[in-house]
Design an enzyme around this catalytic site. Structure first.
Site, short mmCIF file in Angstrom:
data_model
loop_
_atom_site.label_atom_id
_atom_site.label_comp_id
_atom_site.label_asym_id
_atom_site.label_seq_id
_atom_site.Cartn_x
_atom_site.Cartn_y
_atom_site.Cartn_z
N THR A 184 23.30 68.56 89.72
CA THR A 184 22.30 67.49 89.73
C THR A 184 20.94 68.07 89.35
O THR A 184 20.17 67.43 88.62
CB THR A 184 22.24 66.82 91.12
OG1 THR A 184 23.56 66.50 91.53
CG2 THR A 184 21.40 65.57 91.10
N LYS A 192 13.72 58.90 97.44
CA LYS A 192 15.04 58.32 97.16
C LYS A 192 16.02 59.08 98.02
O LYS A 192 16.44 60.18 97.70
CB LYS A 192 15.38 58.50 95.67
CG LYS A 192 16.29 57.43 95.08
CD LYS A 192 17.66 57.33 95.73
CE LYS A 192 18.63 58.37 95.21
NZ LYS A 192 19.88 58.39 96.01
N GLY A 221 19.70 69.24 96.51
CA GLY A 221 21.03 68.70 96.27
C GLY A 221 21.86 69.70 95.47
O GLY A 221 21.57 70.91 95.46
N CYS A 245 23.77 74.08 103.09
CA CYS A 245 23.58 74.96 101.94
C CYS A 245 23.52 76.42 102.36
O CYS A 245 23.94 77.31 101.63
CB CYS A 245 22.29 74.58 101.22
SG CYS A 245 20.87 74.56 102.33
N GLU A 281 15.89 72.83 95.52
CA GLU A 281 16.68 73.56 96.53
C GLU A 281 18.12 73.15 96.26
O GLU A 281 18.49 72.01 96.49
CB GLU A 281 16.29 73.13 97.95
CG GLU A 281 14.81 73.24 98.30
CD GLU A 281 14.34 74.66 98.50
OE1 GLU A 281 15.17 75.58 98.40
OE2 GLU A 281 13.15 74.85 98.73
N GLU A 304 31.13 76.61 95.84
CA GLU A 304 30.60 75.97 97.05
C GLU A 304 31.54 74.84 97.45
O GLU A 304 31.65 73.84 96.73
CB GLU A 304 29.19 75.42 96.79
CG GLU A 304 28.58 74.84 98.05
CD GLU A 304 27.22 74.17 97.84
OE1 GLU A 304 27.09 73.36 96.91
OE2 GLU A 304 26.30 74.45 98.63
P1 NAD Z 1 23.73 65.53 95.15
O1 NAD Z 1 23.09 66.41 94.13
O2 NAD Z 1 24.99 64.85 94.81
O3 NAD Z 1 22.72 64.36 95.57
C1 NAD Z 1 21.44 64.64 96.09
C2 NAD Z 1 20.50 63.49 95.75
O4 NAD Z 1 20.33 63.44 94.34
C3 NAD Z 1 21.01 62.12 96.17
O5 NAD Z 1 19.93 61.37 96.65
C4 NAD Z 1 21.55 61.55 94.87
O6 NAD Z 1 21.54 60.14 94.82
C5 NAD Z 1 20.55 62.12 93.88
N1 NAD Z 1 21.03 62.22 92.50
C6 NAD Z 1 22.29 62.46 92.06
N2 NAD Z 1 22.31 62.51 90.71
C7 NAD Z 1 21.04 62.29 90.28
C8 NAD Z 1 20.42 62.23 88.99
N3 NAD Z 1 21.11 62.41 87.87
N4 NAD Z 1 19.10 62.00 88.94
C9 NAD Z 1 18.37 61.85 90.06
N5 NAD Z 1 18.91 61.88 91.30
C10 NAD Z 1 20.22 62.11 91.41
O7 NAD Z 1 23.87 66.43 96.46
P2 NAD Z 1 24.56 66.03 97.84
O8 NAD Z 1 26.03 65.97 97.63
O9 NAD Z 1 23.85 64.85 98.42
O10 NAD Z 1 24.19 67.27 98.76
C11 NAD Z 1 24.94 68.42 98.86
C12 NAD Z 1 24.36 69.53 98.01
O11 NAD Z 1 23.01 69.76 98.39
C13 NAD Z 1 25.08 70.86 98.18
O12 NAD Z 1 25.24 71.47 96.93
C14 NAD Z 1 24.10 71.68 99.02
O13 NAD Z 1 24.20 73.07 98.90
C15 NAD Z 1 22.79 71.16 98.52
N6 NAD Z 1 21.74 71.43 99.51
C16 NAD Z 1 20.86 72.44 99.25
C17 NAD Z 1 19.87 72.73 100.18
C18 NAD Z 1 18.89 73.84 99.93
O14 NAD Z 1 17.90 73.88 100.64
N7 NAD Z 1 19.11 74.71 98.95
C19 NAD Z 1 19.81 72.01 101.38
C20 NAD Z 1 20.75 71.00 101.61
C21 NAD Z 1 21.72 70.71 100.66
#
Ligand code: NAD
Length: 489
Positions: free
Chosen positions: A241, A183, A237, A293, A259, A391
């Site tokens: 979440t 997804k 993400g 991140c 992650e 963040e």
């Molecule tokens: P997000 O959590 O908003 O979304 C990530 C994914 O999760 C999307 O596909 C979204 O549709 C899905 N999602 C959202 N709510 C959900 C739920 N309740 N159930 C299932 N799926 C759900 O994150 P974002 O805004 O897309 O990305 C930015 C974040 O990701 C930042 O916090 C960043 O630090 C983090 N990130 C972490 C790493 C790492 O390796 N630690 C790498 C890249 C990004």
């Protein structure tokens, strides 16, 4: 103004059971080019029904298809072909990634896309080096530990490094013989859509990789985390979440790997190579518009060199070329969306009230309707400022002075996050003490973003659960089974 040409609006379908399919409901959502604000695609909106369809295709491919039965080298050949095809279509994929994200094309061409190919090439080779443990406690006994695939796995990815992070999960997941449902983030569906064509061309059997587009909470993402036939979720993400997914996945006791968010610290001591430290700190703070991140999103500088470092940082930040992401000379593109721009701007307001803005922090109107923000640097913030603790995920850098090693170590660790940090000093003992003391999954000494795919990647505290990379990924995407033999001698 950006020079982007108006393109035809395309339609992006799901990919289920080896076919591109529309949503059963016929519903779709828009994908925007954040550099212009224009819709560049309509995307099939998946929900519970499409997840049901995709999980069922993945389950059938796992139970009745050839993938889990193939030899490791046969699977590796297909993974390697996927990597080769990604490289062969590098230009097209880079254009798609930049169109979806607003990131500079040079970053897509030299970073995201080749690293996505590398994920397949790396795991194709690495999976073949796995060995099995055998224990022989008595001459007539053998205990063999084998690793078996989990079955159907759910992969949920963010928008900041779309293809790179999706392939970081898909490659090891498939290498271990699983089938999966991806997804992708709703903001960035395009390269996942193109990947479906690539895996078909590479000969991946139908149903092994399925892709459902849609929203997270109350949408396709949540449905995936609740599905009883999905054995594990690998998610990248936001931390919040991650909490929601853990709660949902607990109902069916899924294995999880998370992650999550970060607030990376860059720490510059007076005994460092200051010019090198400054160059790296700027790259760490603003690459991908600060939407990484691992970004060095809070900068700690030893008091005695603070004035010099701040002057050098500001000079470099002013020179960053913000502009049309499709221009090869552009160094910073647009933020991902209007919502995200608003969020980053709310932090700028706080910074302006609490501290001193030295440069940037303005929406760049001359670039048109896109979500362009000039990179900013803040000083004189109170210790409890949200700019230092939260963040922001944007091009905003708070600079904080420190007096002693002990003090900076305490401040860096006083954070809910624990993903990454960079220490700059020529004193080897100090570097060792700091790298041992910092509570984060990754510590870079005199560098940033140096990676070897064999090493564990992940965060402590609210930055993650588990590790991915090398054997850590392969272990996550498999079950260990012990088979014990007794022989008659
Ligand atoms: P997000 O959590 O908003 O979304 C990530 C994914 O999760 C999307 O596909 C979204 O549709 C899905 N999602 C959202 N709510 C959900 C739920 N309740 N159930 C299932 N799926 C759900 O994150 P974002 O805004 O897309 O990305 C930015 C974040 O990701 C930042 O916090 C960043 O630090 C983090 N990130 C972490 C790493 C790492 O390796 N630690 C790498 C890249 C990004």
């Amino acid at each position: 103004m950006t020079t982007q040409v108006k393109r035809k609006v395309r339609h992006l379908h799901h990919f289920i059971g080896g076919e591109y399919v529309p949503s059963k409901s016929g519903k779709s959502f828009d994908a925007f080019n954040p550099a212009t604000g224009e819709v560049h695609a309509t995307v099939a909106l998946g929900g519970k029904e499409e997840i049901e369809q995709a999980v069922s295709a993945a389950k059938d491919a796992f139970e009745n298809g050839p993938w889990p039965q193939m030899s490791v080298s046969e699977r590796a050949d297909i993974l390697r072909r996927i990597g080769d095809l990604i490289l062969a279509r590098r230009e097209e994929l880079a254009q798609a990634e930049t169109l979806d994200t607003g990131k500079p094309i040079t970053e897509s061409l030299t970073g995201d896309i080749p690293r996505s190919a590398q994920n397949f090439h790396f795991f194709a080779d690495y999976v073949q080096s796995l060995s099995e443990d055998v224990f022989t406690p008595t001459p007539n006994e053998r205990h063999i530990v084998v690793r078996e695939p989990l079955g159907v796995v759910g992969l949920i990815t963010p928008w900041n490094l779309p293809l790179y992070l999706a392939t970081w999960k898909i490659a090891p997941c498939l290498a271990m013989g699983n089938t999966c449902v991806l997804k992708p983030a709703e903001w960035t569906p395009y390269t996942a859509f193109l990947l479906a064509d690539i895996v078909s061309q590479a000969g991946l059997p139908k149903g092994v990789l399925n892709i459902v587009h849609g929203l997270g909470a109350d949408g396709a993402g949540e449905a995936l985390t609740r599905h009883p036939d999905v054995r594990a979720i690998s998610f990248t993400g936001e931390t919040g979440t991650g909490r929601a997914i853990m709660a949902a996945a607990s109902q069916t006791l899924k294995k999880v790997s998370f992650e999550l968010g970060g607030k990376g610290a860059t720490i510059i001591f007076a005994d460092s190579d200051v010019d090198d430290a400054v160059n790296t700190a700027v790259r760490a703070a603003y690459r991908n518009q600060g939407q990484i991140c691992l970004a060095g999103s809070r900068l700690f500088v030893e008091e005695s060199i603070q004035k010099t470092v701040v002057e050098k940082i500001v000079e470099k930040v002013k020179a960053i070329r913000v502009g049309d992401p499709l221009q090869k000379t552009t160094e910073m593109g647009s933020l991902i969306s209007k919502e995200h721009l608003d969020k980053v701007q709310s932090y700028l307001e706080i910074g302006n009230k609490e501290g001193k803005l030295l440069t940037g922090g303005e929406r760049i109107k001359e670039l048109g309707e896109g979500y362009f923000l000039s990179p900013s640097v803040f000083t004189d913030l109170p210790a409890n400022s949200k700019l230092i603790s939260e963040e922001i995920f944007g091009p905003v850098l708070p600079v904080v002075p420190f007096a002693t090693e002990k003090e900076v170590l305490k401040t860096v660790n006083d954070s809910q996050y624990g993903l990454s940090a960079s220490v700059f000093s020529k004193d080897v003992d100090r570097c060792f003490r700091m790298s041992k003391g910092i509570r984060s999954g990754l510590v870079w000494v005199n560098c940033w973003f140096a990676r070897d795919l064999r090493t564990p990647f992940g965060g402590m505290k609210s930055s993650g659960v588990g590790r991915e990379g090398g054997r850590y990924s392969l272990e996550f995407f498999s079950e260990a089974k012990t088979i014990s033999y007794k022989y008659k001698l």
